[in-house]
Design a protein around this motif. Structure first.
Motif, PDB file in Angstrom:
ATOM      1  N   THR A 199      63.442   1.835  44.096  1.00 26.08           N
ATOM      2  CA  THR A 199      63.493   0.668  43.243  1.00 26.08           C
ATOM      3  C   THR A 199      62.304  -0.232  43.555  1.00 26.08           C
ATOM      4  O   THR A 199      61.805  -0.250  44.674  1.00 26.08           O
ATOM      5  N   LEU A 200      61.855  -0.942  42.560  1.00 23.26           N
ATOM      6  CA  LEU A 200      60.715  -1.849  42.703  1.00 23.26           C
ATOM      7  C   LEU A 200      61.166  -3.268  42.417  1.00 23.26           C
ATOM      8  O   LEU A 200      62.031  -3.487  41.577  1.00 23.26           O
ATOM      9  N   ASN A 201      60.527  -4.222  43.080  1.00 22.97           N
ATOM     10  CA  ASN A 201      60.779  -5.599  42.677  1.00 22.97           C
ATOM     11  C   ASN A 201      59.879  -5.889  41.481  1.00 22.97           C
ATOM     12  O   ASN A 201      59.000  -5.109  41.125  1.00 22.97           O
ATOM     13  N   ARG A 202      60.112  -7.013  40.852  1.00 25.54           N
ATOM     14  CA  ARG A 202      59.403  -7.343  39.603  1.00 25.54           C
ATOM     15  C   ARG A 202      57.890  -7.344  39.781  1.00 25.54           C
ATOM     16  O   ARG A 202      57.158  -6.760  38.980  1.00 25.54           O
ATOM     17  N   GLN A 203      57.389  -7.986  40.822  1.00 24.78           N
ATOM     18  CA  GLN A 203      55.945  -8.083  41.023  1.00 24.78           C
ATOM     19  C   GLN A 203      55.324  -6.725  41.332  1.00 24.78           C
ATOM     20  O   GLN A 203      54.255  -6.399  40.835  1.00 24.78           O
ATOM     21  N   ALA A 204      56.005  -5.906  42.119  1.00 30.28           N
ATOM     22  CA  ALA A 204      55.495  -4.564  42.423  1.00 30.28           C
ATOM     23  C   ALA A 204      55.393  -3.740  41.136  1.00 30.28           C
ATOM     24  O   ALA A 204      54.426  -3.002  40.931  1.00 30.28           O
ATOM     25  N   TYR A 205      56.400  -3.870  40.256  1.00 29.46           N
ATOM     26  CA  TYR A 205      56.352  -3.156  38.982  1.00 29.46           C
ATOM     27  C   TYR A 205      55.173  -3.632  38.141  1.00 29.46           C
ATOM     28  O   TYR A 205      54.433  -2.821  37.590  1.00 29.46           O
TER      29      TYR A 205
ATOM     30  N   ASP B  76      52.382  -5.014  39.035  1.00 29.18           N
ATOM     31  CA  ASP B  76      51.126  -4.551  39.633  1.00 29.18           C
ATOM     32  C   ASP B  76      50.895  -3.076  39.320  1.00 29.18           C
ATOM     33  O   ASP B  76      49.797  -2.656  38.957  1.00 29.18           O
ATOM     34  N   TRP B  77      51.947  -2.269  39.467  1.00 27.63           N
ATOM     35  CA  TRP B  77      51.842  -0.840  39.212  1.00 27.63           C
ATOM     36  C   TRP B  77      51.603  -0.566  37.731  1.00 27.63           C
ATOM     37  O   TRP B  77      50.756   0.237  37.357  1.00 27.63           O
ATOM     38  N   GLU B  78      52.331  -1.258  36.859  1.00 26.83           N
ATOM     39  CA  GLU B  78      52.246  -1.036  35.408  1.00 26.83           C
ATOM     40  C   GLU B  78      50.846  -1.325  34.876  1.00 26.83           C
ATOM     41  O   GLU B  78      50.370  -0.646  33.964  1.00 26.83           O
TER      42      GLU B  78
ATOM     43  N   TYR C 235      60.925  -1.577  32.668  1.00 24.66           N
ATOM     44  CA  TYR C 235      61.498  -1.932  33.963  1.00 24.66           C
ATOM     45  C   TYR C 235      62.907  -2.461  33.727  1.00 24.66           C
ATOM     46  O   TYR C 235      63.103  -3.401  32.969  1.00 24.66           O
TER      47      TYR C 235
END
Length: 69
Positions: free
Chosen positions: A9-15, A17-19, A28
C-alpha cells in the motif's frame, strides 16, 4: 506454485510521486493502485448520447441529473 504476493500500500504522497513518472494513468483507492482503462471513442460517443438524451428529456422540468461527490 508460489503464493501470490500481497500488493504494497502507498500513502497519498508516495502515490502522487510515483504516478508523475508513469506513462499510463492509474487510480489510487485506499492505498492501492489500479491501472485505468483507456477511453475508447465508441464508449465516449455512447456516454455523450445517453447524457444528451437525458438532458433533452429533463428540459423544462424541475428535475436535474445529480453526480456523486
Amino acid at each position: 506454485m508460489e503464493p501470490a504476493q500481497e500488493a504494497a500500500t502507498l500513502n497519498r504522497q508516495a502515490y502522487l510521486d510515483w504516478e508523475a513518472a508513469q506513462p499510463d494513468k492509474n487510480e489510487y483507492l485506499v492505498g492501492k493502485v489500479f491501472a485505468m482503462v483507456g477511453v475508447r471513442r465508441g464508449h465516449a460517443l455512447a456516454a455523450l448520447a445517453v447524457a444528451s438524451r437525458l438532458r433533452a428529456h429533463l428540459k423544462g422540468s424541475r428535475c436535474e441529473p445529480s453526480f456523486p461527490t
